[in-house]
Design a protein around this motif. Sequence first.
Motif, PDB file in Angstrom:
ATOM      1  N   PHE A  57       0.796  -1.228   0.000  1.00  0.00           N
ATOM      2  CA  PHE A  57       0.000   0.000   0.000  1.00  0.00           C
ATOM      3  C   PHE A  57       0.829   1.279   0.000  1.00  0.00           C
ATOM      4  CE2 PHE A  57      -1.858   3.403   2.626  1.00  0.00           C
ATOM      5  CZ  PHE A  57      -2.941   3.746   1.823  1.00  0.00           C
ATOM      6  N   ASP A  58       1.649   1.479   1.025  1.00  0.00           N
ATOM      7  CA  ASP A  58       2.145   2.804   1.384  1.00  0.00           C
ATOM      8  C   ASP A  58       2.916   3.518   0.277  1.00  0.00           C
ATOM      9  OD1 ASP A  58       4.135   0.934   1.624  1.00  0.00           O
ATOM     10  OD2 ASP A  58       4.541   1.303   3.742  1.00  0.00           O
ATOM     11  N   PHE A  81       0.824   4.442  -2.743  1.00  0.00           N
ATOM     12  CA  PHE A  81      -0.130   5.503  -2.428  1.00  0.00           C
ATOM     13  C   PHE A  81       0.551   6.870  -2.411  1.00  0.00           C
ATOM     14  CE2 PHE A  81      -2.550   8.145   0.567  1.00  0.00           C
ATOM     15  CZ  PHE A  81      -3.803   8.070  -0.018  1.00  0.00           C
ATOM     16  N   ALA A 118      -5.148  -2.531  -2.102  1.00  0.00           N
ATOM     17  CA  ALA A 118      -5.136  -1.762  -0.851  1.00  0.00           C
ATOM     18  C   ALA A 118      -5.404  -0.289  -1.100  1.00  0.00           C
ATOM     19  CB  ALA A 118      -3.804  -1.946  -0.137  1.00  0.00           C
ATOM     20  N   THR A 119      -4.832   0.283  -2.161  1.00  0.00           N
ATOM     21  CA  THR A 119      -5.080   1.700  -2.459  1.00  0.00           C
ATOM     22  C   THR A 119      -6.530   1.912  -2.890  1.00  0.00           C
ATOM     23  OG1 THR A 119      -4.303   1.431  -4.754  1.00  0.00           O
ATOM     24  CG2 THR A 119      -2.681   2.094  -3.110  1.00  0.00           C
ATOM     25  N   TYR A 123      -8.628   1.847   0.236  1.00  0.00           N
ATOM     26  CA  TYR A 123      -8.459   3.091   0.987  1.00  0.00           C
ATOM     27  C   TYR A 123      -9.282   4.217   0.363  1.00  0.00           C
ATOM     28  CZ  TYR A 123      -6.229   7.125   3.161  1.00  0.00           C
ATOM     29  OH  TYR A 123      -6.002   8.300   3.843  1.00  0.00           O
TER      30      TYR A 123
END
Length: 282
Positions: A218-219, A222, A237-238, A241
């Motif tokens: 994800f991180d 993103f 995951a993005t 979110y």
Amino acid sequence: MFLAPTLLLLAVFLLYPLVSSLRLSLVDWNGLGNTARFIGLANWGRLAHDAVFWQSLRNNAILALASIVIQLPIALVLAVLLEKAGRGSRVLKVLYFLPLLMSSVAIGVLFKQIYDPNFGPLNVALQAFGLDGLAKDWLGDPHFSLGATIAVIIWQNAPFYMILFLAGLSSMPAEVNEAALLDGASEWTIFWRIKLPHLQGTLRTAVLLSVLGSLRYFDLVFVMTGGGPEGSSELMATYMYRTVFSSFQLGYGSTIGSAMFLIVITVAAVSMYFTRRFATEV
């Protein structure tokens, strides 16, 4: 009794969120007030026909494949080279391990500047060497955004697997390597016939970790692209979110999260089955 505290923590922080997510996937709710409306499997039906979700799943699969085909071989080569470097390898180990110690947010911001189409060092260097045709808007072009982010992910995470392989290599008795050299085996033969089979357990662990990590990533993506442009670098995951915190579709976002869980569990089970099935005696 001794297991009770651990089981309690697992129930509170793992089992309850999982059950709660599955429950929320059956409702239509924006996360505000008591406005949740039970809609059964409608969210799951929507997910099955959601082109963005399938695109994000495809991108996760590409990331997982790149992790296995590119990241792990790079880490293995570095581990083998560092094993032969002797005392000088201590400094190199620290230098190679630094990317993993950096914050993913900091790395994302750094590489956004490096990939900048106008003033980024990458395009400036290409133009300086007369390769203007290769200079691109790396994060703004749908054809290159995913590849550009995957390259950074590999750069950041390869040191972890390098250390993992180094630990595996260090566990091999030195007498085995010395005996092979005395018998006239070349370094290449020793690697393929002795070291690589010795690392099969480590390789299975590395493959499983890289695949599961890729499916939950994800991180950094993103921060660098936010899943764009045009969903070209979107990951599950993005997408989850953005669905929950930008579109305020908590029910549908929970459906995406639950689907991620089921996919990760399935892939983990299949991976463990096949890696154990094809394991050989060393």
